[in-house]
Design an enzyme around this catalytic site. Structure first.
Site, PDB file in Angstrom:
ATOM      1  N   CYS A   1      -1.120   6.115   8.750  1.00 28.51           N
ATOM      2  CA  CYS A   1      -1.538   4.918   8.269  1.00 28.51           C
ATOM      3  C   CYS A   1      -2.557   5.206   7.090  1.00 28.51           C
ATOM      4  CB  CYS A   1      -1.998   3.876   9.318  1.00 28.51           C
ATOM      5  SG  CYS A   1      -3.408   4.635  10.468  1.00 28.51           S
TER       6      CYS A   1
ATOM      7  N   ARG B   1       1.081  -1.128  -0.075  1.00 29.25           N
ATOM      8  CA  ARG B   1       0.074  -0.088   0.132  1.00 29.25           C
ATOM      9  C   ARG B   1       0.873   1.291   0.050  1.00 29.25           C
ATOM     10  NH1 ARG B   1      -4.010  -0.761   4.918  1.00 29.25           N
ATOM     11  NH2 ARG B   1      -4.636   1.225   4.242  1.00 29.25           N
TER      12      ARG B   1
END
Length: 289
Positions: free
Chosen positions: A245, A184
Site C-alpha cells: 500500500c 493513487r
C-alpha cells in the site's frame, strides 16, 4: 486460529471485558493529511481497559520507513509493557471503524507468531453505535509487575523486502496486490507522503482496502471477499500473495481479508510505495497492471 476467531463482534467482547486473559488494544492511527491526534482520540473515548498500541512507535527504529516491522526483541519489549503476552488473547480495534490500523496490529502479532489475536468488527464507531460502554481520561502505565512475557515465534506471515518485489517483476511467481485507492494506484492522485513518482509497481493488481468493508465499516463476508479477489485477478489459491500500500498498513487489510477467506499466508511488502515511489525502479501508471 480459525477465520471466525479472527473477527469478533461487540457483543462477544462486551461479555468479556473483565476476562483476565484478554488484552484490548486501541491501534488508532491516521494519515499525515488527517489533523486528528490518535492519542487524544484515545483519551477522549476508548473501550474500557484498552491500552494504546501505537503503530508509529512499534517499528524498526533503524529504518527510514514509516512502518517497518520491528525486530522480534523490539516487538516483545513494546507489547509486554502493554500487558500482552503468552497465553493472552489480544483484541485490536481502531477509531476509523474500517480497521486498517487494527489489522496492521493484528498482522504484526501474527508475524511474530502470536496466533490468538482478533480484530473488533466495525471498530470503535460500531462499538459506540451498539450502545457498549466507553471510558476516557489518560492511560495509566502498567507497573512492571503487570508486564507480561511475550515469546516471538517463527512461522508467521513474512515481511517482503524490495529486492524480492523487484525479482518478481520477471519471475512472476507471486501476485502483488496494491491496497491503495484506485486514483493513487493509477498515479492520478497525490500520495499523502512525499513521493518522487506516482503510479504502481508494474504487474501489481489493485485491491483498494475500502472495498472489503460494508457501509457500517464491518468486514464483508468470506464469499464477497473471494469474489473481490477473483475480480481483481488475484484468486485465493496456492499462488503466493504479497500485499502492499503506502507504508504497509492498509496492505494488512488485504492480508486480513484473505485470512477470513481461507488464505492465511499473505506476505506484506513493508516498504510499499513510500520506498518504491522514491527509488529508481520501474513504475507503471493507469488503471491496469
Amino acid at each position: 486460529m480459525t477465520a471466525c476467531e479472527a473477527l469478533i463482534d461487540g457483543d462477544w467482547l462486551a461479555a468479556r471485558l473483565d476476562a483476565p486473559d484478554i488484552v484490548i488494544l486501541d491501534a488508532t492511527s491516521f494519515l499525515p493529511t488527517d489533523p486528528r491526534d490518535p492519542k487524544q482520540c484515545f483519551r477522549e473515548a476508548r473501550i474500557p481497559g484498552a491500552r494504546f498500541f501505537d503503530i508509529n512507535d512499534v517499528v524498526d527504529p533503524a529504518s527510514k520507513l514509516s512502518h517497518a516491522m520491528p525486530k522480534p526483541e523490539t516487538f516483545l519489549a513494546k507489547v509486554s509493557r502493554l500487558g500482552a503476552g503468552d497465553g493472552f488473547k489480544v483484541v485490536v480495534y481502531d477509531a476509523n471503524g474500517g480497521g486498517s490500523a487494527a489489522m496492521r496490529a493484528w498482522w504484526m502479532f501474527r508475524a511474530c507468531g502470536h496466533e490468538d489475536v482478533a480484530v473488533l468488527d466495525g471498530g470503535l464507531p460500531k462499538w459506540i453505535a451498539d450502545g457498549h460502554p466507553v471510558e476516557d481520561g489518560p492511560e495509566r502505565p502498567l507497573a512492571p509487575r503487570d508486564w507480561r512475557h511475550f515469546t516471538p515465534r517463527e512461522g508467521g506471515p513474512r515481511v517482503v523486502p524490495m529486492a524480492e518485489v523487484l525479482d518478481n517483476l520477471t519471475a512472476k511467481t507471486a501476485v502483488l496486490a496494491d491496497a491503495r485507492a484506485a486514483e493513487r494506484y493509477a498515479g492520478t492522485a497525490p500520495e499523502p507522503r512525499a513521493s518522487r513518482f506516482f503510479g504502481h509497481v508494474p504487474g501489481a493488481v489493485n485491491l483498494p482496502h475500502a472495498n472489503f468493508f460494508n457501509a457500517d465499516k464491518t468486514v464483508k463476508s468470506p464469499e464477497e471477499i473471494r469474489a473481490i479477489f477473483a475480480a481483481a485477478g488475484a484468486p485465493l489459491d496456492s499462488t503466493p500473495l504479497v500485499a502492499m500500500c503506502g507504508t504497509g498498513v492498509t496492505a494488512c487489510v488485504v492480508a486480513f481479508a484473505a485470512f477470513l477467506a481461507g488464505k492465511t499466508d499473505v506476505a506484506v511488502y513493508d516498504g510499499s510505495w513510500e520506498e518504491w515511489g522514491n527509488s529508481d525502479v520501474p513504475v507503471a501508471t493507469g488503471p491496469k497492471p
